[in-house]
Write a protein that holds these residues in place. Structure first.
Motif, PDB file in Angstrom:
ATOM      1  N   TYR A  13       0.816  -1.217   0.000  1.00  0.00           N
ATOM      2  CA  TYR A  13       0.000   0.000   0.000  1.00  0.00           C
ATOM      3  C   TYR A  13       0.847   1.263   0.000  1.00  0.00           C
ATOM      4  O   TYR A  13       1.898   1.324   0.660  1.00  0.00           O
ATOM      5  CB  TYR A  13      -0.937   0.001   1.213  1.00  0.00           C
ATOM      6  N   ASP A  14       0.347   2.271  -0.720  1.00  0.00           N
ATOM      7  CA  ASP A  14       1.032   3.565  -0.779  1.00  0.00           C
ATOM      8  C   ASP A  14       0.649   4.459   0.399  1.00  0.00           C
ATOM      9  O   ASP A  14       1.442   5.303   0.822  1.00  0.00           O
ATOM     10  CB  ASP A  14       0.700   4.290  -2.087  1.00  0.00           C
ATOM     11  N   THR A  15      -0.571   4.294   0.895  1.00  0.00           N
ATOM     12  CA  THR A  15      -1.038   5.081   2.041  1.00  0.00           C
ATOM     13  C   THR A  15      -1.376   4.147   3.185  1.00  0.00           C
ATOM     14  O   THR A  15      -2.100   3.169   3.014  1.00  0.00           O
ATOM     15  CB  THR A  15      -2.280   5.917   1.685  1.00  0.00           C
ATOM     16  N   ILE A  16      -0.840   4.460   4.357  1.00  0.00           N
ATOM     17  CA  ILE A  16      -1.057   3.642   5.551  1.00  0.00           C
ATOM     18  C   ILE A  16      -1.489   4.571   6.680  1.00  0.00           C
ATOM     19  O   ILE A  16      -0.797   5.556   6.981  1.00  0.00           O
ATOM     20  CB  ILE A  16       0.218   2.879   5.947  1.00  0.00           C
ATOM     21  N   ILE A  17      -2.636   4.260   7.290  1.00  0.00           N
ATOM     22  CA  ILE A  17      -3.181   5.095   8.373  1.00  0.00           C
ATOM     23  C   ILE A  17      -3.239   4.248   9.639  1.00  0.00           C
ATOM     24  O   ILE A  17      -3.795   3.156   9.641  1.00  0.00           O
ATOM     25  CB  ILE A  17      -4.569   5.636   8.004  1.00  0.00           C
ATOM     26  N   ILE A  18      -2.670   4.785  10.710  1.00  0.00           N
ATOM     27  CA  ILE A  18      -2.541   4.022  11.949  1.00  0.00           C
ATOM     28  C   ILE A  18      -3.433   4.636  13.035  1.00  0.00           C
ATOM     29  O   ILE A  18      -3.360   5.838  13.320  1.00  0.00           O
ATOM     30  CB  ILE A  18      -1.081   3.972  12.427  1.00  0.00           C
ATOM     31  N   HIS A  19      -4.263   3.785  13.625  1.00  0.00           N
ATOM     32  CA  HIS A  19      -5.164   4.183  14.711  1.00  0.00           C
ATOM     33  C   HIS A  19      -4.696   3.565  16.026  1.00  0.00           C
ATOM     34  O   HIS A  19      -3.895   2.626  16.039  1.00  0.00           O
ATOM     35  CB  HIS A  19      -6.585   3.686  14.429  1.00  0.00           C
ATOM     36  N   ARG A  20      -5.253   4.039  17.146  1.00  0.00           N
ATOM     37  CA  ARG A  20      -5.051   3.428  18.470  1.00  0.00           C
ATOM     38  C   ARG A  20      -6.330   3.682  19.272  1.00  0.00           C
ATOM     39  O   ARG A  20      -7.329   4.149  18.740  1.00  0.00           O
ATOM     40  CB  ARG A  20      -3.798   3.949  19.172  1.00  0.00           C
ATOM     41  N   HIS A  21      -6.289   3.374  20.570  1.00  0.00           N
ATOM     42  CA  HIS A  21      -7.534   3.465  21.330  1.00  0.00           C
ATOM     43  C   HIS A  21      -7.821   4.868  21.855  1.00  0.00           C
ATOM     44  O   HIS A  21      -6.935   5.727  21.937  1.00  0.00           O
ATOM     45  CB  HIS A  21      -7.556   2.447  22.475  1.00  0.00           C
ATOM     46  N   GLN A  22      -9.073   5.082  22.188  1.00  0.00           N
ATOM     47  CA  GLN A  22      -9.508   6.327  22.806  1.00  0.00           C
ATOM     48  C   GLN A  22      -8.836   6.480  24.170  1.00  0.00           C
ATOM     49  O   GLN A  22      -8.363   5.524  24.758  1.00  0.00           O
ATOM     50  CB  GLN A  22     -11.027   6.321  22.977  1.00  0.00           C
ATOM     51  N   ILE A  39       7.781   2.723   9.563  1.00  0.00           N
ATOM     52  CA  ILE A  39       7.394   2.625   8.145  1.00  0.00           C
ATOM     53  C   ILE A  39       7.954   3.804   7.354  1.00  0.00           C
ATOM     54  O   ILE A  39       8.468   3.640   6.246  1.00  0.00           O
ATOM     55  CB  ILE A  39       5.860   2.542   8.007  1.00  0.00           C
ATOM     56  N   ARG A  40       7.889   4.994   7.928  1.00  0.00           N
ATOM     57  CA  ARG A  40       8.424   6.170   7.235  1.00  0.00           C
ATOM     58  C   ARG A  40       9.931   6.033   6.991  1.00  0.00           C
ATOM     59  O   ARG A  40      10.433   6.410   5.940  1.00  0.00           O
ATOM     60  CB  ARG A  40       8.148   7.432   8.047  1.00  0.00           C
ATOM     61  N   THR A  41      10.644   5.480   7.956  1.00  0.00           N
ATOM     62  CA  THR A  41      12.097   5.327   7.829  1.00  0.00           C
ATOM     63  C   THR A  41      12.461   4.334   6.738  1.00  0.00           C
ATOM     64  O   THR A  41      13.389   4.556   5.951  1.00  0.00           O
ATOM     65  CB  THR A  41      12.700   4.876   9.171  1.00  0.00           C
ATOM     66  N   ASN A  42      11.732   3.229   6.693  1.00  0.00           N
ATOM     67  CA  ASN A  42      12.065   2.158   5.751  1.00  0.00           C
ATOM     68  C   ASN A  42      11.391   2.302   4.394  1.00  0.00           C
ATOM     69  O   ASN A  42      11.878   1.737   3.405  1.00  0.00           O
ATOM     70  CB  ASN A  42      11.689   0.813   6.370  1.00  0.00           C
ATOM     71  N   PHE A  43      10.306   3.061   4.327  1.00  0.00           N
ATOM     72  CA  PHE A  43       9.576   3.260   3.070  1.00  0.00           C
ATOM     73  C   PHE A  43       9.230   4.745   2.928  1.00  0.00           C
ATOM     74  O   PHE A  43       8.067   5.148   3.033  1.00  0.00           O
ATOM     75  CB  PHE A  43       8.299   2.408   3.046  1.00  0.00           C
ATOM     76  N   PRO A  44      10.239   5.599   2.715  1.00  0.00           N
ATOM     77  CA  PRO A  44      10.020   7.054   2.696  1.00  0.00           C
ATOM     78  C   PRO A  44       9.075   7.527   1.603  1.00  0.00           C
ATOM     79  O   PRO A  44       8.550   8.653   1.673  1.00  0.00           O
ATOM     80  CB  PRO A  44      11.434   7.616   2.509  1.00  0.00           C
ATOM     81  N   GLU A  45       8.848   6.691   0.593  1.00  0.00           N
ATOM     82  CA  GLU A  45       7.949   7.089  -0.496  1.00  0.00           C
ATOM     83  C   GLU A  45       6.484   6.940  -0.121  1.00  0.00           C
ATOM     84  O   GLU A  45       5.598   7.459  -0.823  1.00  0.00           O
ATOM     85  CB  GLU A  45       8.241   6.239  -1.744  1.00  0.00           C
TER      86      GLU A  45
END
Length: 310
Positions: A13-22, A39-45
Protein backbone atom coordinates in the motif's frame (compact mmCIF):
# COMPACT_ATOMS: atom_id res chain seq x y z
CA UNK A 1 4.22 -15.95 10.21
CA UNK A 2 1.90 -13.03 10.91
CA UNK A 3 4.78 -10.53 10.99
CA UNK A 4 5.72 -11.42 7.41
CA UNK A 5 2.10 -11.05 6.30
CA UNK A 6 1.94 -7.61 7.91
CA UNK A 7 5.17 -6.56 6.21
CA UNK A 8 3.88 -7.70 2.81
CA UNK A 9 0.74 -5.59 3.26
CA UNK A 10 2.81 -2.57 4.26
CA UNK A 11 4.87 -3.01 1.10
CA UNK A 12 1.71 -3.25 -1.01
CA UNK A 13 0.00 0.00 0.00
CA UNK A 14 1.03 3.57 -0.78
CA UNK A 15 -1.04 5.08 2.04
CA UNK A 16 -1.06 3.64 5.55
CA UNK A 17 -3.18 5.10 8.37
CA UNK A 18 -2.54 4.02 11.95
CA UNK A 19 -5.16 4.18 14.71
CA UNK A 20 -5.05 3.43 18.47
CA UNK A 21 -7.53 3.47 21.33
CA UNK A 22 -9.51 6.33 22.81
CA UNK A 23 -8.17 8.02 25.95
CA UNK A 24 -4.62 7.04 24.98
CA UNK A 25 -1.84 6.06 27.36
CA UNK A 26 1.90 6.02 26.59
CA UNK A 27 1.69 2.53 25.05
CA UNK A 28 -1.15 3.49 22.71
CA UNK A 29 0.79 6.48 21.43
CA UNK A 30 4.14 4.70 21.55
CA UNK A 31 2.97 1.75 19.45
CA UNK A 32 1.06 3.96 17.01
CA UNK A 33 3.77 6.58 16.47
CA UNK A 34 6.55 4.02 16.70
CA UNK A 35 5.03 2.02 13.86
CA UNK A 36 4.46 5.20 11.83
CA UNK A 37 8.10 6.19 12.21
CA UNK A 38 9.37 2.69 11.38
CA UNK A 39 7.39 2.63 8.14
CA UNK A 40 8.42 6.17 7.23
CA UNK A 41 12.10 5.33 7.83
CA UNK A 42 12.07 2.16 5.75
CA UNK A 43 9.58 3.26 3.07
CA UNK A 44 10.02 7.05 2.70
CA UNK A 45 7.95 7.09 -0.50
CA UNK A 46 4.81 6.03 1.38
CA UNK A 47 2.22 8.35 2.95
CA UNK A 48 2.03 7.19 6.58
CA UNK A 49 -0.35 8.95 8.98
CA UNK A 50 -1.36 8.61 12.64
CA UNK A 51 -4.89 9.63 13.55
CA UNK A 52 -6.83 10.26 16.73
CA UNK A 53 -7.57 13.00 19.22
CA UNK A 54 -4.52 14.78 20.62
CA UNK A 55 -4.38 14.12 24.36
CA UNK A 56 -2.92 17.28 25.96
CA UNK A 57 -1.32 15.41 28.87
CA UNK A 58 0.67 13.23 26.44
CA UNK A 59 1.47 15.75 23.71
CA UNK A 60 5.11 15.69 24.89
CA UNK A 61 5.40 12.18 23.45
CA UNK A 62 3.98 12.95 20.00
CA UNK A 63 1.05 14.56 18.24
CA UNK A 64 -1.32 13.19 15.62
CA UNK A 65 -1.44 13.98 11.91
CA UNK A 66 -4.22 15.71 10.00
CA UNK A 67 -6.02 12.92 8.14
CA UNK A 68 -8.62 13.66 5.46
CA UNK A 69 -11.45 11.33 4.47
CA UNK A 70 -9.89 11.06 1.03
CA UNK A 71 -6.72 9.57 2.56
CA UNK A 72 -8.62 6.36 3.31
CA UNK A 73 -9.27 5.58 -0.35
CA UNK A 74 -7.31 2.37 -1.15
CA UNK A 75 -5.43 2.73 2.17
CA UNK A 76 -4.08 0.14 4.58
CA UNK A 77 -5.41 0.74 8.10
CA UNK A 78 -3.56 -0.61 11.14
CA UNK A 79 -4.98 -0.42 14.67
CA UNK A 80 -2.58 -0.86 17.60
CA UNK A 81 -3.22 -1.50 21.31
CA UNK A 82 -7.02 -1.66 20.98
CA UNK A 83 -8.94 -4.72 22.15
CA UNK A 84 -12.35 -3.98 20.64
CA UNK A 85 -13.84 -1.79 17.94
CA UNK A 86 -15.88 0.56 20.20
CA UNK A 87 -12.59 1.77 21.72
CA UNK A 88 -10.87 2.63 18.41
CA UNK A 89 -10.20 6.36 18.21
CA UNK A 90 -11.54 7.77 14.91
CA UNK A 91 -14.44 5.75 13.50
CA UNK A 92 -13.07 6.06 9.96
CA UNK A 93 -10.95 2.93 10.50
CA UNK A 94 -13.57 1.04 8.44
CA UNK A 95 -13.04 3.25 5.38
CA UNK A 96 -9.72 1.76 4.31
CA UNK A 97 -9.14 -1.10 1.88
CA UNK A 98 -7.53 -3.53 4.35
CA UNK A 99 -7.48 -3.68 8.17
CA UNK A 100 -4.80 -5.06 10.51
CA UNK A 101 -5.11 -5.44 14.28
CA UNK A 102 -1.94 -5.50 16.43
CA UNK A 103 -2.60 -5.88 20.15
CA UNK A 104 -1.67 -7.52 23.45
CA UNK A 105 -5.10 -7.61 25.14
CA UNK A 106 -7.27 -10.77 25.19
CA UNK A 107 -8.58 -11.24 21.65
CA UNK A 108 -12.32 -11.26 22.34
CA UNK A 109 -13.10 -8.97 19.39
CA UNK A 110 -11.07 -10.42 16.51
CA UNK A 111 -11.66 -7.58 14.06
CA UNK A 112 -9.46 -7.05 11.02
CA UNK A 113 -8.32 -8.93 7.92
CA UNK A 114 -5.05 -9.78 9.68
CA UNK A 115 -5.04 -10.17 13.45
CA UNK A 116 -1.81 -10.32 15.44
CA UNK A 117 -2.52 -10.58 19.17
CA UNK A 118 0.16 -11.63 21.65
CA UNK A 119 -1.18 -11.64 25.21
CA UNK A 120 2.26 -12.66 26.52
CA UNK A 121 3.69 -9.29 25.42
CA UNK A 122 3.93 -6.54 28.02
CA UNK A 123 2.65 -3.93 25.61
CA UNK A 124 1.77 -3.14 22.03
CA UNK A 125 5.05 -1.20 21.87
CA UNK A 126 6.92 -4.41 22.64
CA UNK A 127 5.09 -6.14 19.77
CA UNK A 128 5.85 -3.33 17.31
CA UNK A 129 9.54 -3.41 18.26
CA UNK A 130 9.58 -7.20 17.98
CA UNK A 131 7.97 -6.90 14.54
CA UNK A 132 10.61 -4.46 13.28
CA UNK A 133 13.53 -6.47 14.64
CA UNK A 134 12.14 -9.78 13.38
CA UNK A 135 11.53 -8.68 9.79
CA UNK A 136 14.72 -6.58 9.61
CA UNK A 137 13.33 -3.04 9.54
CA UNK A 138 15.41 -0.11 10.74
CA UNK A 139 14.40 2.05 13.68
CA UNK A 140 15.07 5.76 14.03
CA UNK A 141 16.07 7.29 17.35
CA UNK A 142 12.62 8.87 17.63
CA UNK A 143 10.86 5.56 16.95
CA UNK A 144 12.99 3.89 19.62
CA UNK A 145 12.22 6.63 22.13
CA UNK A 146 8.42 6.43 21.80
CA UNK A 147 8.44 2.61 21.79
CA UNK A 148 10.64 2.53 24.90
CA UNK A 149 8.28 5.03 26.50
CA UNK A 150 5.31 2.79 25.69
CA UNK A 151 6.96 -0.26 27.23
CA UNK A 152 7.94 1.65 30.36
CA UNK A 153 4.40 2.96 30.68
CA UNK A 154 2.58 -0.35 30.34
CA UNK A 155 5.01 -2.26 32.58
CA UNK A 156 4.90 0.34 35.34
CA UNK A 157 8.64 0.87 34.89
CA UNK A 158 9.18 -2.90 34.58
CA UNK A 159 7.39 -3.67 37.86
CA UNK A 160 4.20 -5.35 36.58
CA UNK A 161 3.90 -9.14 36.15
CA UNK A 162 3.62 -8.77 32.36
CA UNK A 163 7.31 -7.84 32.27
CA UNK A 164 9.21 -10.84 30.87
CA UNK A 165 12.81 -11.56 29.96
CA UNK A 166 11.84 -10.82 26.35
CA UNK A 167 10.48 -7.45 27.45
CA UNK A 168 13.82 -6.62 29.04
CA UNK A 169 15.75 -7.79 25.98
CA UNK A 170 13.65 -5.61 23.68
CA UNK A 171 13.91 -2.63 26.02
CA UNK A 172 17.68 -3.11 26.13
CA UNK A 173 17.80 -3.08 22.34
CA UNK A 174 15.83 0.19 22.26
CA UNK A 175 18.21 1.74 24.79
CA UNK A 176 20.99 1.37 22.24
CA UNK A 177 19.45 4.27 20.29
CA UNK A 178 20.19 7.93 20.93
CA UNK A 179 17.50 9.47 23.12
CA UNK A 180 17.42 10.90 26.63
CA UNK A 181 15.81 8.04 28.55
CA UNK A 182 16.57 9.72 31.90
CA UNK A 183 14.62 12.81 30.92
CA UNK A 184 11.79 10.57 29.71
CA UNK A 185 11.73 8.70 33.02
CA UNK A 186 11.66 11.96 34.97
CA UNK A 187 8.80 13.23 32.82
CA UNK A 188 6.78 10.04 33.33
CA UNK A 189 7.43 10.05 37.07
CA UNK A 190 6.45 13.69 37.66
CA UNK A 191 3.04 15.32 37.93
CA UNK A 192 1.61 18.77 38.68
CA UNK A 193 0.68 19.90 42.17
CA UNK A 194 -3.04 19.39 41.52
CA UNK A 195 -2.42 15.68 40.90
CA UNK A 196 -0.40 15.49 44.13
CA UNK A 197 -3.35 17.01 45.96
CA UNK A 198 -5.74 14.59 44.27
CA UNK A 199 -3.55 11.71 45.45
CA UNK A 200 -3.98 13.07 48.97
CA UNK A 201 -7.74 13.00 48.47
CA UNK A 202 -7.57 9.38 47.31
CA UNK A 203 -5.60 8.35 50.41
CA UNK A 204 -8.02 10.23 52.67
CA UNK A 205 -11.19 8.80 51.10
CA UNK A 206 -10.12 5.28 50.17
CA UNK A 207 -12.35 2.56 51.64
CA UNK A 208 -10.49 -0.72 52.33
CA UNK A 209 -12.01 -3.92 53.73
CA UNK A 210 -10.27 -6.58 55.82
CA UNK A 211 -9.17 -8.53 52.71
CA UNK A 212 -7.67 -5.56 50.87
CA UNK A 213 -10.60 -4.69 48.58
CA UNK A 214 -10.51 -0.92 48.07
CA UNK A 215 -12.51 1.74 46.32
CA UNK A 216 -12.71 5.49 45.90
CA UNK A 217 -15.18 7.67 43.99
CA UNK A 218 -14.13 10.75 42.05
CA UNK A 219 -17.26 12.79 41.44
CA UNK A 220 -17.62 15.64 38.99
CA UNK A 221 -17.45 18.02 41.97
CA UNK A 222 -14.21 16.49 43.23
CA UNK A 223 -12.61 16.80 39.80
CA UNK A 224 -13.82 20.38 39.54
CA UNK A 225 -12.51 21.23 43.01
CA UNK A 226 -9.07 19.86 42.12
CA UNK A 227 -9.25 21.35 38.60
CA UNK A 228 -8.47 18.02 36.92
CA UNK A 229 -9.98 16.50 33.81
CA UNK A 230 -11.14 12.91 33.57
CA UNK A 231 -8.06 12.10 31.47
CA UNK A 232 -5.79 13.54 34.15
CA UNK A 233 -7.29 11.25 36.81
CA UNK A 234 -5.49 8.36 35.11
CA UNK A 235 -2.37 9.60 36.90
CA UNK A 236 -3.72 8.30 40.23
CA UNK A 237 -4.92 4.88 39.04
CA UNK A 238 -1.98 3.15 40.76
CA UNK A 239 -2.16 5.21 43.96
CA UNK A 240 -4.22 2.76 46.08
CA UNK A 241 -1.82 -0.05 45.23
CA UNK A 242 1.02 1.70 47.02
CA UNK A 243 -0.68 0.79 50.32
CA UNK A 244 0.60 -2.59 51.51
CA UNK A 245 -2.81 -3.76 52.76
CA UNK A 246 -4.58 -3.05 49.45
CA UNK A 247 -4.85 -6.04 47.09
CA UNK A 248 -7.46 -5.04 44.48
CA UNK A 249 -9.18 -1.73 43.91
CA UNK A 250 -11.72 0.21 41.87
CA UNK A 251 -11.65 3.90 41.05
CA UNK A 252 -15.07 5.20 40.03
CA UNK A 253 -14.81 8.34 37.89
CA UNK A 254 -18.12 10.12 37.39
CA UNK A 255 -18.90 11.20 33.82
CA UNK A 256 -20.83 14.32 32.83
CA UNK A 257 -23.96 12.22 32.21
CA UNK A 258 -23.91 10.72 35.71
CA UNK A 259 -22.49 7.33 34.70
CA UNK A 260 -19.11 6.10 35.91
CA UNK A 261 -15.94 4.99 34.23
CA UNK A 262 -14.43 2.28 36.41
CA UNK A 263 -10.70 1.65 36.59
CA UNK A 264 -9.96 -1.78 38.05
CA UNK A 265 -6.53 -2.87 39.25
CA UNK A 266 -5.20 -5.81 41.24
CA UNK A 267 -1.89 -7.09 42.55
CA UNK A 268 -2.61 -10.82 42.20
CA UNK A 269 -6.34 -11.64 42.00
CA UNK A 270 -7.69 -11.73 38.44
CA UNK A 271 -10.30 -8.99 38.03
CA UNK A 272 -11.03 -8.79 34.29
CA UNK A 273 -13.99 -11.14 34.79
CA UNK A 274 -15.62 -8.43 36.90
CA UNK A 275 -14.93 -5.91 34.16
CA UNK A 276 -16.56 -8.15 31.54
CA UNK A 277 -19.73 -8.39 33.62
CA UNK A 278 -19.94 -4.61 33.65
CA UNK A 279 -19.54 -3.55 30.04
CA UNK A 280 -15.76 -3.68 30.02
CA UNK A 281 -12.70 -5.89 29.86
CA UNK A 282 -8.93 -5.82 29.71
CA UNK A 283 -5.94 -7.53 31.23
CA UNK A 284 -6.23 -9.97 34.15
CA UNK A 285 -4.81 -7.43 36.61
CA UNK A 286 -5.66 -4.14 34.85
CA UNK A 287 -9.11 -3.62 33.38
CA UNK A 288 -11.78 -1.03 32.77
CA UNK A 289 -15.55 -1.15 33.09
CA UNK A 290 -18.61 1.06 32.99
CA UNK A 291 -21.19 1.63 35.70
CA UNK A 292 -24.57 3.22 35.13
CA UNK A 293 -25.67 3.89 38.71
CA UNK A 294 -24.52 4.16 42.30
CA UNK A 295 -26.10 0.75 42.83
CA UNK A 296 -23.88 -0.76 40.14
CA UNK A 297 -20.84 0.90 41.76
CA UNK A 298 -21.73 -0.92 44.97
CA UNK A 299 -22.25 -4.17 43.10
CA UNK A 300 -18.80 -3.94 41.48
CA UNK A 301 -17.17 -3.30 44.84
CA UNK A 302 -19.03 -6.21 46.39
CA UNK A 303 -17.73 -8.47 43.60
CA UNK A 304 -14.17 -7.38 44.36
CA UNK A 305 -14.74 -8.08 48.06
CA UNK A 306 -16.17 -11.52 47.30
CA UNK A 307 -13.27 -12.32 44.98
CA UNK A 308 -10.70 -11.54 47.65
CA UNK A 309 -12.69 -13.27 50.39
CA UNK A 310 -12.28 -16.53 48.46
Amino acid sequence: MTFNSILEKIKTYDTIIIHRHQRPDPDAIGSQIGLREIIRTNFPEKNVLATGINEPTLSWIAEMDQVADSDYENALVIVTDTANTPRIDDERYTKGNFLIKIDHHPNEDAYGDIVHVDTTASSASEIITDFALTVGLQLSDFAASVLYNGIVGDTGRFLYPATTSKTMQIAAKLREYDFDFSAMARRMDSFPMKIAKLQGYVFDHLVVDENGAARVVLTQKVMSDFEVTEAETSAIVGTPGKIDSVESWAIFVEQSDGTYRVRLRSKTAIINGIAKRHDGGGHPLASGANSYSLEENEQIYQEIKELLAK
